[in-house]
Write an enzyme that holds these catalytic residues in place. Sequence first.
Site, PDB file in Angstrom:
ATOM      1  CG  ASP A 112      -2.131   0.786   1.234  1.00 57.73           C
ATOM      2  OD1 ASP A 112      -2.034   1.650   0.652  1.00 57.73           O
ATOM      3  OD2 ASP A 112      -3.386   0.603   1.662  1.00 57.73           O
ATOM      4  CG  ASP A 222      -3.935   6.349   1.074  1.00 62.38           C
ATOM      5  OD1 ASP A 222      -4.910   5.868   0.935  1.00 62.38           O
ATOM      6  OD2 ASP A 222      -3.815   7.354   0.870  1.00 62.38           O
ATOM      7  CD  GLU A 282      -8.914   5.113  -1.396  1.00 61.31           C
ATOM      8  OE1 GLU A 282      -9.647   4.803  -0.700  1.00 61.31           O
ATOM      9  OE2 GLU A 282      -7.352   6.140  -1.310  1.00 61.31           O
ATOM     10  CG  HIS A 356      -8.750  -0.125   5.062  1.00 59.16           C
ATOM     11  ND1 HIS A 356      -8.857  -0.155   3.344  1.00 59.16           N
ATOM     12  CD2 HIS A 356      -8.441   1.264   5.138  1.00 59.16           C
ATOM     13  CE1 HIS A 356      -8.542   0.806   3.304  1.00 59.16           C
ATOM     14  NE2 HIS A 356      -7.974   2.109   3.935  1.00 59.16           N
ATOM     15  CG  ASP A 357     -11.336   3.706   3.565  1.00 66.26           C
ATOM     16  OD1 ASP A 357     -10.507   3.484   4.453  1.00 66.26           O
ATOM     17  OD2 ASP A 357      -9.673   4.003   2.700  1.00 66.26           O
TER      18      ASP A 357
HETATM   19  O1  TEU Z   1      -8.895   6.856   1.812  1.00 62.50           O
HETATM   20  C1  TEU Z   1      -8.733   8.395   1.288  1.00 62.50           C
HETATM   21  C2  TEU Z   1     -10.923   7.941   0.808  1.00 62.50           C
HETATM   22  O2  TEU Z   1     -11.404   9.132   0.047  1.00 62.50           O
HETATM   23  C3  TEU Z   1     -12.089   7.279   1.168  1.00 62.50           C
HETATM   24  O3  TEU Z   1     -12.264   5.771   1.592  1.00 62.50           O
HETATM   25  C4  TEU Z   1     -11.785   7.963   2.880  1.00 62.50           C
HETATM   26  O4  TEU Z   1     -11.829   7.214   3.872  1.00 62.50           O
HETATM   27  C5  TEU Z   1     -13.069   8.784   2.800  1.00 62.50           C
HETATM   28  O5  TEU Z   1     -13.173   9.417   2.238  1.00 62.50           O
HETATM   29  C6  TEU Z   1     -13.284   8.543   4.161  1.00 62.50           C
HETATM   30  O6  TEU Z   1     -14.577   9.907   3.956  1.00 62.50           O
HETATM   31  C7  TEU Z   1      -7.355   6.374   1.717  1.00 62.50           C
HETATM   32  C8  TEU Z   1      -7.325   5.548   2.428  1.00 62.50           C
HETATM   33  O7  TEU Z   1      -7.950   4.216   2.591  1.00 62.50           O
HETATM   34  C9  TEU Z   1      -7.922   5.367   4.110  1.00 62.50           C
HETATM   35  O8  TEU Z   1      -7.396   4.509   5.105  1.00 62.50           O
HETATM   36  C10 TEU Z   1      -6.805   6.808   4.680  1.00 62.50           C
HETATM   37  O9  TEU Z   1      -7.973   7.267   5.516  1.00 62.50           O
HETATM   38  C11 TEU Z   1      -7.306   7.614   3.224  1.00 62.50           C
HETATM   39  O10 TEU Z   1      -6.850   7.396   2.287  1.00 62.50           O
HETATM   40  C12 TEU Z   1      -5.872   8.824   3.709  1.00 62.50           C
HETATM   41  O11 TEU Z   1      -4.718   8.345   3.475  1.00 62.50           O
END
Ligand code: TEU
Length: 609
Positions: A112, A222, A282, A356-357
Amino acid sequence: MTSQNPQQQLAYATPQWWKEAIVYQVYPSSFQSHPGATTGWGSIKGITARLDYLKALGADVVWSSPFFKSPQADMGYDIADYKDIDSRYGTLEDVDALISELHKRDMKLVVDLVVNHTSNQHEWFLQSRSSKDNPKRDWYIWRKPKRSGGEDSPPEPPNNWAQILGEANSAWTFDEKTDEYYLSLFTPEQPDLNWENPEVRAAVWDVMHFWLRRGASGFRLDVINLISKVPGYPEAEIFLDPRDHKYQPALKYFVNGPKLHDYLREMHREVLSKYDTITVGEMPGVSDEDEILRTVGANAGELRMIFIFDLVDIDKPTVRMALKPWDLREMKAVVARWQRVMIERNGWNSVFIENHDNPRSVSRYTDDSDEYRRVGAKLLALMQTTLGGTLFVYQGEELGMRNVPKTWDIDEEYRDVETINYWNKVKKIYADDPEKLHHGRTVIEMKARDHARTPMQWDASPNAGFCDPDVKPWMRVNDDYKVVNAEAQMKGDSETSGGSSGDDLTVWQFWQQSIRRRKEHAAAFVYGDFEELAPDHPNVFAYLRTSAAGDEKWLVVLNYFGRQVEWYIPQHLIVEEWVCGSYGRGPVRKPLKGIVPLKPWEGVLARCV
Ligand code: TEU
């Protein structure tokens, strides 16, 4: 959409290992602690110990969320050293061992890569903040404060952009030492790197080479579409009630910004073109076909595929921690659209519904009651394993793990910075408004990222086999682990539910079988044509997957409704056999012509001629 041209069709269906691979996402803090560990956190050794489990499921690639050195302000998405491992997870040698054990099983590792920002404890940032003339000053985004009340008035952020993981706050953080603000889109602990600076890009390429040389097979990148910001940092439009929100979501000014594709092509030229990799970017907040194809088109020279957010954002109004009603027709339209676009325009996509989000898919898109959880989870498995694209499975999804119980106390049990910031905001703004407080609680119950972050449920022993019984896990184990766990489901112990019998395949067995079928019939399920049937049906999602040679045709019928419904087989379709479904074990008894009755949350697969 452009019309189909035979050559393009060919490139979409050209076999590649990274198209057929089943990618399993591990959230390292919650996957598996190793025997003797006393911290209550998962570890790299824990992942290695479970590779046979992953292999048995059918996984080919393991993507682990960040395990690098980190103060964990955002669970490792705040990296303090890209070339070292956080001691709670282990050591570089542990990762080497993980890679070698993966390779022994013909599996691969995806790392990641979090390079939109670093931790505020990263050496680069410590230097950058140390003085205005430090050589690394320009590696981050520094701006002078606004002082609307004159030179001696208190500093104010350079613009009105809101922080992403806490929209009550500014996206800019003030640093007294040098009297300037730095941009920190996610949290103050995650300063954004300045990609305009070629030294920053060179440092990122160096990190990528480091991991590829060490044996990693690629990256999940990410928020990679946030790396180019609109110059001038314009004020964001007002989306959230300005009486409650001083700062506003500013996605428009950093999602797929002006130089994104220059940077991604440079990344490809400098790094990716030199290796045989799997890459998935992502990319929240982008749904424009032309824009997406610039990254994932067969000849784009950027990334293999991205995560498009349309499906997981189906219930998102302007910010993620909020609710929006949606129905199955919208869900079908989103899925069908991207299936067709990639085929017709020669791109490639990922298939995913959990990570995980996001909350657990069985709770979000189906019904996680004891009665229907299993069939709902199998319905989602059937859909995903029969769609075109590279399939991503998130830890615990293969067990039908569900959201945490509503009875859990938010202040006591939730750990995620986004949830905590949101809950603090709600409690502050709406302290005297029970209705709004209740709504805030509902948002958390439905949307919090915590739901997907509870420890993996391996067995019915204390702590679900995640860590030693006398150790307290960093996050509470979901109460249902005695029923919902890997050991029971692999053996085939199944609760009876919703008209299904104890003889049904468990969710895990169904995933395993469906993954195997997907691989055996990749010509149809991975590379085949996609045709939606009855797009207007309010409850049923039905489609055909047909191989290019025309020798394989599969019909998928999914009832996304908690009641029995009927579906009509189109007259021109010749159904040979109902091969499997979310109820029962093997072939399903259903009519081959005319009306097909479907039980609540029933999904069925048929072979056609
Ligand atoms: O996530 C970025 C992202 O845009 C989302 O899925 C986020 O969780 C959401 O917008 C929150 O409202 C990535 C990672 O997957 C996440 O876990 C991190 O917190 C984020 O980037 C920052 O690195």
